[in-house]
Write an enzyme that holds these catalytic residues in place. Structure first.
Site, PDB file in Angstrom:
ATOM      1  N   ARG A 180     -19.085  47.070 -24.483  1.00 47.73           N
ATOM      2  CA  ARG A 180     -17.946  47.060 -23.552  1.00 47.73           C
ATOM      3  C   ARG A 180     -18.128  48.048 -22.399  1.00 47.73           C
ATOM      4  NH1 ARG A 180     -12.733  50.166 -26.190  1.00 47.73           N
ATOM      5  NH2 ARG A 180     -13.789  52.067 -26.808  1.00 47.73           N
ATOM      6  N   GLN A 228     -17.185  55.032 -29.387  1.00 53.58           N
ATOM      7  CA  GLN A 228     -16.238  54.224 -30.173  1.00 53.58           C
ATOM      8  C   GLN A 228     -16.324  52.768 -29.723  1.00 53.58           C
ATOM      9  OE1 GLN A 228     -12.954  54.923 -32.060  1.00 53.58           O
ATOM     10  NE2 GLN A 228     -11.443  53.740 -30.933  1.00 53.58           N
ATOM     11  N   GLU A 260      -6.827  40.920 -32.367  1.00 50.93           N
ATOM     12  CA  GLU A 260      -8.273  41.006 -32.154  1.00 50.93           C
ATOM     13  C   GLU A 260      -9.035  40.315 -33.280  1.00 50.93           C
ATOM     14  OE1 GLU A 260      -8.845  45.278 -32.096  1.00 50.93           O
ATOM     15  OE2 GLU A 260      -6.907  45.535 -31.145  1.00 50.93           O
ATOM     16  N   HIS A 292     -11.441  42.127 -28.297  1.00 49.58           N
ATOM     17  CA  HIS A 292     -10.294  43.051 -28.312  1.00 49.58           C
ATOM     18  C   HIS A 292      -9.217  42.539 -27.339  1.00 49.58           C
ATOM     19  CE1 HIS A 292      -8.118  46.808 -28.421  1.00 49.58           C
ATOM     20  NE2 HIS A 292      -9.037  47.400 -29.151  1.00 49.58           N
ATOM     21  N   ARG A 348      -9.315  49.353 -19.933  1.00 47.26           N
ATOM     22  CA  ARG A 348      -8.153  49.360 -20.829  1.00 47.26           C
ATOM     23  C   ARG A 348      -7.314  48.097 -20.615  1.00 47.26           C
ATOM     24  NH1 ARG A 348      -7.661  51.462 -25.214  1.00 47.26           N
ATOM     25  NH2 ARG A 348      -8.093  53.584 -24.477  1.00 47.26           N
TER      26      ARG A 348
HETATM   27  C1  BG6 Z   1      -8.177  49.057 -31.943  1.00 49.35           C
HETATM   28  C2  BG6 Z   1      -8.352  50.038 -33.068  1.00 49.35           C
HETATM   29  O1  BG6 Z   1      -8.978  47.943 -32.148  1.00 49.35           O
HETATM   30  O2  BG6 Z   1      -8.574  49.679 -30.723  1.00 49.35           O
HETATM   31  C3  BG6 Z   1      -7.565  51.304 -32.783  1.00 49.35           C
HETATM   32  O3  BG6 Z   1      -7.960  49.465 -34.297  1.00 49.35           O
HETATM   33  C4  BG6 Z   1      -7.953  51.881 -31.441  1.00 49.35           C
HETATM   34  O4  BG6 Z   1      -7.776  52.259 -33.817  1.00 49.35           O
HETATM   35  C5  BG6 Z   1      -7.792  50.805 -30.386  1.00 49.35           C
HETATM   36  O5  BG6 Z   1      -7.111  52.984 -31.172  1.00 49.35           O
HETATM   37  C6  BG6 Z   1      -8.186  51.253 -28.990  1.00 49.35           C
HETATM   38  O6  BG6 Z   1      -9.461  51.808 -28.984  1.00 49.35           O
HETATM   39  P1  BG6 Z   1     -10.047  52.415 -27.687  1.00 49.35           P
HETATM   40  O7  BG6 Z   1     -11.386  52.973 -28.048  1.00 49.35           O
HETATM   41  O8  BG6 Z   1     -10.138  51.306 -26.676  1.00 49.35           O
HETATM   42  O9  BG6 Z   1      -9.091  53.497 -27.225  1.00 49.35           O
END
Ligand code: BG6
Length: 306
Positions: free
Chosen positions: A82, A77, A259, A155, A59
């Site tokens: 990653r 997701q 991003e 990101h 994170r």
């Molecule tokens: C962003 C997305 O790029 O990443 C968001 O647009 C998302 O919708 C955020 O909540 C974080 O994603 P994750 O999977 O790292 O919690």
């Protein structure tokens, strides 16, 4: 002993050291850039609750999103890159001009093929300069028959003293999908974008350059991108922060995600072909502090280089 070795393997990092307390640290888990210090000043946000267990995405820093952006019926997701361990293709090496370069790579394996059954090779080259970090990405499709499509995105979590005081240039006139408003499409009217609430927007066909003001120590960050047509702006704000187990409730004012990616139109890669994209982050001095009455309205008037 075995546990320690396994734990070390799961958390191994590579450090690029340019001298003068300018470093960049990459965790092989996701090839996530977890720190970029310029003259000892950290530029990237990493949550105090970030997990380094070698499973979850880290994170903060700069996770590498591939081959999917967002939710995915095939797998996790934001894809698997990653959360996969990358290979250090070329260890940090000092170039003749003092910059330091390293190359990371990822290719399909049993895990990636169990989710997404394609052959691929990614090369991720990072160059640490005095006040810049360069990212060069190559994706190759070695298959003789199969094409594949993918999203890719860097990101980037910028560390900021107070997100409410940041301004992002280069978005005026761009259409954006607002994920906080049922994915409705809008057009940005503001010359500079500010963040004062939960923000999750995919700006489309953005220009090659954004400047983000009031990052660390009242400096600016220039984000220059090539072959990344979209720009996502994200801050979870109060309620969404509470929903994330790896993000502190009080941390949202100190981060801003800008991003660069290929999100709205996936890239199609034909057999035997390659795709390239790059990004440069450049930190530079802001001649006025945010509190200075001379500062407002002069954002575009200053040279981008120190
Ligand atoms: C962003 C997305 O790029 O990443 C968001 O647009 C998302 O919708 C955020 O909540 C974080 O994603 P994750 O999977 O790292 O919690």
């Amino acid at each position: 002993m075995a546990t320690t070795a396994a734990a070390m393997a799961a958390t191994s990092v590579v450090v690029l050291d340019r001298g003068n307390n300018t470093t960049c640290t990459i965790n092989l888990h996701g090839a996530t850039v977890v720190s970029w210090r310029v003259n000892n000043q950290e530029q990237l946000f990493v949550s105090k609750l970030a997990s380094f267990d070698g499973k979850k995405a880290i994170r903060g820093g700069i996770p590498f999103v591939f081959p999917q952006f967002g939710a995915w019926s095939f797998g996790p997701q934001h894809g698997f890159a990653r959360i996969t361990r990358w290979h250090l293709e070329r260890p940090p090496e000092r170039l003749h001009n003092g910059d330091v370069e390293a190359i990371f790579s990822l290719m399909d394996n049993d895990f990636t093929r169990s989710i997404w059954n394609y052959q691929f090779r990614i090369s991720y080259r990072l160059i640490l300069r005095e006040k810049e970090l360069h990212f060069h990405i190559g994706v190759y499709n070695p298959s003789k028959e199969l094409s594949f499509t993918f999203n890719m995105l860097l990101h980037t979590y910028l560390k900021v003293p107070d997100v409410r005081r940041c301004q992002i240039t280069g978005l005026q006139g761009c259409h954006f999908i607002d994920k906080t408003r049922e994915n409705s499409l809008y057009q940005e009217g503001r010359e500079v974008v500010t963040v004062n609430e939960w923000t999750d927007r995919i700006y489309q066909h953005t220009p090659q350059e954004h400047v983000i003001t009031n990052v660390v120590s009242g400096r600016k960050m220039r984000l220059h991108k090539y072959n990344f047509p979209d720009t996502v702006i994200w801050n979870p704000w109060i309620d969404r922060s509470r929903e994330m187990s790896d993000f502190g409730d009080d941390e949202f004012p100190n981060m801003l995600c800008v991003e660069a990616g290929n999100v709205t139109s996936p890239v199609i890669l034909l057999p035997g072909t390659a795709f390239e994209a790059s990004q440069i982050l450049q930190q530079f001095k802001c001649p006025y502090t945010i509190n200075s009455k001379n500062w407002r309205g002069k954002l575009t008037a200053f040279p981008l280089y120190d």
